[in-house]
Design an enzyme around this catalytic site. Structure first.
Site, PDB file in Angstrom:
ATOM      1  N   SER A   1       0.825  -1.212   0.000  1.00 45.27           N
ATOM      2  CA  SER A   1       0.000   0.000   0.000  1.00 45.27           C
ATOM      3  C   SER A   1       0.857   1.259   0.000  1.00 45.27           C
ATOM      4  CB  SER A   1      -0.913  -0.002   1.229  1.00 45.27           C
ATOM      5  OG  SER A   1      -1.707  -1.167   1.274  1.00 45.27           O
TER       6      SER A   1
ATOM      7  N   ILE B   1       5.545  -5.647   9.303  1.00 56.22           N
ATOM      8  CA  ILE B   1       5.701  -4.894   8.056  1.00 56.22           C
ATOM      9  C   ILE B   1       5.117  -3.522   8.342  1.00 56.22           C
ATOM     10  CG2 ILE B   1       5.104  -4.738   5.615  1.00 56.22           C
ATOM     11  CD1 ILE B   1       4.828  -7.771   5.557  1.00 56.22           C
TER      12      ILE B   1
ATOM     13  N   SER C   1      -3.154  -5.823   9.004  1.00 58.77           N
ATOM     14  CA  SER C   1      -3.019  -4.396   9.297  1.00 58.77           C
ATOM     15  C   SER C   1      -4.220  -3.816  10.028  1.00 58.77           C
ATOM     16  CB  SER C   1      -2.806  -3.615   7.981  1.00 58.77           C
ATOM     17  OG  SER C   1      -1.616  -4.012   7.354  1.00 58.77           O
TER      18      SER C   1
ATOM     19  N   LYS D   1       0.023 -10.787   6.634  1.00 55.04           N
ATOM     20  CA  LYS D   1       0.214  -9.447   7.174  1.00 55.04           C
ATOM     21  C   LYS D   1      -1.168  -8.933   7.533  1.00 55.04           C
ATOM     22  CE  LYS D   1       1.349  -4.659   6.136  1.00 55.04           C
ATOM     23  NZ  LYS D   1       1.660  -3.635   5.106  1.00 55.04           N
TER      24      LYS D   1
ATOM     25  N   TYR E   1      -2.622 -10.841   2.777  1.00 56.20           N
ATOM     26  CA  TYR E   1      -2.535  -9.431   3.178  1.00 56.20           C
ATOM     27  C   TYR E   1      -3.943  -8.910   3.423  1.00 56.20           C
ATOM     28  CZ  TYR E   1      -1.204  -4.423   2.861  1.00 56.20           C
ATOM     29  OH  TYR E   1      -1.008  -3.087   3.106  1.00 56.20           O
TER      30      TYR E   1
END
Length: 333
Positions: free
Chosen positions: A83, A245, A204, A202, A174
């Site tokens: 991103s 990350i 977020s 990952k 992700y």
């Protein structure tokens, strides 16, 4: 001397120890011991910003310059085309060329994750193969979201299974609901963790309960959970994630590697003190000001930030002042 260089110098003894040591179980936690993964993702990965020239072309010379500066920081690897890399704004041939450029400059002991998620399964597979051919070690595959109402757990499991089956390199899931409006469902993650070519996620979203449960439910698999932001990195380590990350690593890479090291050594008070100083700067370059803020702050620490691609707009003078004040009041400038 750039501030980033001074930070790296002052932290060198701690970071050198991290460089030498393999990732270890976090000390002082009561979580069950897990077998060592076949490919460890333990450590910090910066999701690289893509440098553009004044005419908004990819500036490969500036990219290489940033990579030379990052070489002194003991990152586990780098992420390109996430991103923060303005991935949606790059043409397919630019995406592949960026990966090729980074691979040529990156030491072989550093992992290279490349974003390859597209809206269709077929396009994702094709781009993932191209990323592997360009030198990526792993593919970071974001959830397809344009038709998010149809993205059921079953649909997403089918999508990622097809990608995992076809990919010549390992796949990392992700989940970034702030951008996609879609959380990868827990039951889908648990199912996909059993796939031999899907090795991690990952996440977020910042839901620590969810991340801890994800670690717990996949503990029997060769699967690792990565925190997707520096703002909740310490809390994520406390529930068993492998690494992070983090956009802020583009700017404060050495302190984030120190935080990683402190958590692994069980030095929780020192880790907490450092985490507190990272929360506001992280918020400023993610939710508050986004990529324009990230790139502006990079310039204060000796890196090339440069412009974003339109329609992302530069910060106003008032926003720049607010951003600078955030880093100053937390002791980074």
């Amino acid at each position: 001397m750039a501030l980033s260089t001074r930070l790296a110098s002052s932290l060198r003894p701690t970071l050198a120890a991290l460089h030498r040591a393999a990732p270890r179980q976090h000390r002082g936690l009561s979580t069950p011991q897990r077998s060592e993964p076949s490919l460890s993702l333990g450590g910090i990965f910066p999701p690289l910003a893509t440098p553009f020239s004044a005419t908004q072309e990819v500036d490969y010379a500036q990219l290489e310059g940033n990579l030379r500066r990052y070489a002194s920081i003991p990152f586990r690897g780098l992420v390109v085309l996430g991103s923060n890399g303005e991935y949606p704004y790059l043409a397919p041939h630019e995406r592949v060329e960026v990966v090729r450029c980074v691979r040529q400059a990156l030491p072989r002991d550093r992992l290279l994750l490349a974003g390859s998620g597209c809206e269709s399964t077929q396009a994702t597979i094709e781009l993932t193969v191209s990323m592997a051919e360009a030198g990526a070690d792993m593919a970071l595959v974001v959830t397809p979201c344009y038709y998010r109402g149809a993205m059921t757990s079953a649909a997403l499991v089918h999508h990622y299974t097809e990608v995992g089956d076809a990919s010549p390199i390992p796949v990392v899931l992700y989940s970034v609901p702030a951008n996609t409006g879609l959380d990868l469902p827990m039951e889908a993650v648990v199912t996909l963790a059993q796939h031999p070519n899907i090795i991690g996620i990952k996440d977020s979203g910042g839901d620590i309960t969810r991340m801890g449960l994800m670690v717990h439910k996949t503990r029997q698999e060769d699967f690792q959970v990565l925190a997707g932001s520096a703002g909740f990195l310490l809390a994520s380590y406390a529930v068993g994630v492998s690494g992070g990350i983090c956009a802020l690593a583009n700017i404060l890479g050495a302190p984030l590697c120190q935080l990683d090291h402190l958590c692994r050594e069980g030095q929780w008070q020192e880790a907490r003190d450092l985490q507190h100083r990272l929360i506001e700067p992280n918020t400023a370059v993610t939710r508050r000001f986004g990529i324009p803020g990230l790139k502006k702050a990079m310039e204060w620490f000796g890196y090339y930030g440069g412009p974003c691609r339109a329609p992302l707009a530069p910060l106003s003078p008032a926003q720049v002042e607010e951003l600078r004040n955030t880093f100053t009041t937390n002791g980074w400038l």
